[in-house]
Design an enzyme around this catalytic site. Structure first.
Site: not given
Ligand code: IPM
Ligand code: MG
Length: 356
Positions: A143, A192, A224, A248, A252
C-alpha cells in the site's frame, strides 16, 4: 468529568448515515457513564475532493492530531473513479493512516449469538462461537511501497512494491503477541514465505520475537491456506497477524463468516493512546441515502474507541451488550432473517440507544 475531543470524518456514500448513528450511541454512553464528548468534523475522501480539490486537506490532519480519537465512516464512490490514483478518496484514507502513524489495525471477527443463522457457514463449522482478532499491519507493505507506470516493449506496464523492514515487522508483531497474551495465547502469522522475500523476513522476524513470548503458541500459515482455513475451520484461530494487503483481504472474508461485512469494526492504533476507529466496510455508494445501511460496525467501532483510546471499558462493554440484545429482535436488511423485524439505519441506532 472527563472530556474527550473526537474528530469526526463522515466521508462518502453511507459514511454520514452510519456515523450519525454511532454518534447517537456515543452521546448516550457519555450521559450514562459520566463523561463529555466534543465533536470536530473534518473532510476526508470524495467530499474533501469536492470541497478542496484534495482527498486529505491539511486541516483534516491537524484536527485529527488535536483530537483524543478519530471516528471515520467510509470513503470513495464512482463519482471519483476518474481521479488520478494519488488523488482518489482512498488515497486520503491511506494518507490519514500514514499521517497519524496508525500502523496497527485491529479487526475483531466475532459472531454475535443471535446472528449465527446469518453466517453463510454451517452451524457445525461455527460451533458455539467464533472470536478471531485480525491484527493487520496498516502503514507499510504494498500500500505504501514504491509504485509506478512505465513502458515495457512498447506496452504500458505498472508496478507496486511489497516492502517490510524488521522494525515494521517487530512493532506489529509486538501488538499481536501482546494481544494474544490477553486472549487465548494463540497466534497465527500469515505470509507467503514460499514465494516472497518480504514474507521470509516477516516469518524470521516473528519467530525471533516469539522468544520474548514463550507462553504464546505461534504458528505460521501461507495466506492462500489461511483463506481456505477460515471457511473450513474458523475456530482454530485466536489472533492472526499479517501484512497490510493480506489483512485487507482476509478481514473481508472473516467478516462474512460473522454474518455480514456490516458488522465488523476496527481500531487503527499508533504507539500513542489516540487512534482511528472505522467500520471495515466501504462507502457502499449503491445503497447510500436509502437508510438501509447497517450502522452496527460503526457503533462497534465506537465501543473499540472507548476501550482502546478513552479508557472507558465499561461503556465499551455496554455498547457491545446492547448490540447483541438488539440483534435478537431487529435487523437491517443485510442481516435480516425471518422472525426478526427489518429496521432502517436510524431505527437500529435508536434501538441500540434505548437498550443502553
Ligand atoms: C479497508 C478498505 C481500504 C483498504 C480501502 C478503502 C483503501 O478496504 O479499510 O479495508 O484497502 O485498506
Ligand atoms: Mg478492505
Amino acid at each position: 468529568m472527563n472530556k474527550y475531543k473526537i474528530a469526526v470524518l463522515k466521508g462518502d456514500g453511507i459514511g454520514p448515515e452510519i456515523v450519525n448513528e454511532a454518534i447517537k450511541v456515543l452521546n448516550k454512553t457519555a450521559e450514562k457513564f459520566g463523561f463529555e464528548v466534543d465533536y470536530d468534523e473534518a473532510l476526508l475522501g470524495g467530499c474533501a475532493i469536492d470541497a478542496t480539490g484534495v482527498p486529505l486537506p491539511e486541516e483534516t490532519i491537524a484536527k485529527c492530531k488535536a483530537a483524543d480519537s478519530v471516528l471515520l465512516g467510509a470513503v470513495g464512490g464512482p463519482k471519483w473513479d476518474n481521479q488520478p490514483g494519488n488523488n482518489r478518496p482512498e488515497a486520503g484514507l491511506l494518507g490519514i493512516r500514514g499521517a497519524l502513524g496508525l500502523f496497527a489495525n485491529l479487526r475483531p471477527a466475532v459472531i454475535f449469538e443471535p446472528l449465527k443463522n446469518a453466517s453463510p457457514l454451517k452451524a457445525e463449522i461455527i460451533g458455539d462461537s467464533m472470536d478471531i482478532m485480525i491484527v493487520r499491519e496498516l502503514t507499510g507493505g504494498i500500500y505504501f511501497g514504491k509504485r509506478g507506470k512505465f513502458e515495457e516493449d512498447g506496452v504500458p506496464a505498472a508496478y507496486d512494491t511489497e516492502k517490510y523492514s524488521v522494525t515494521e515487522i517487530e512493532r506489529i508483531g509486538r501488538v499481536a503477541f501482546d494481544m494474544a497474551m490477553k486472549r487465548n495465547k494463540k497466534l497465527t502469522s500469515v505470509d507467503k514465505a514460499n514465494v516472497l522475500d518480504s514474507s521470509r523476513l516477516w516469518r524470521e522476524t516473528i519467530i525471533r520475537l516469539s522468544k520474548e513470548y514463550p507462553e504464546v503458541e505461534l504458528s505460521h500459515m501461507y495466506v492462500d491456506n489461511c483463506a481456505m482455513q477460515l471457511v473450513r475451520n474458523p475456530k482454530q484461530f485466536d489472533v492472526i497477524v499479517t501484512s497490510n494487503i493480506f489483512g485487507d483481504i482476509l478481514s473481508d472474508e472473516a467478516s462474512m463468516i460473522s454474518g455480514s461485512i456490516g458488522m465488523l469494526a476496527s481500531a487503527s492504533l499508533s504507539s500513542g493512546k489516540s487512534g482511528l476507529y472505522e467500520p471495515i466496510h466501504g462507502s457502499a455508494p449503491d445503497i447510500a441515502g436509502q437508510g438501509i445501511a447497517n450502522p452496527l460496525a460503526t457503533i462497534l467501532s465506537v465501543a473499540m474507541m472507548l476501550r482502546y483510546s478513552l479508557d472507558e471499558p465499561k461503556a465499551a462493554e455496554a455498547i457491545e451488550k446492547a448490540v447483541s440484545e438488539a440483534l435478537k429482535t431487529v435487523r437491517t436488511p443485510d442481516i435480516y432473517t425471518e422472525g426478526t423485524k427489518k429496521v432502517s439505519t436510524s431505527e437500529m441506532g435508536d434501538i441500540v440507544v434505548s437498550l443502553l
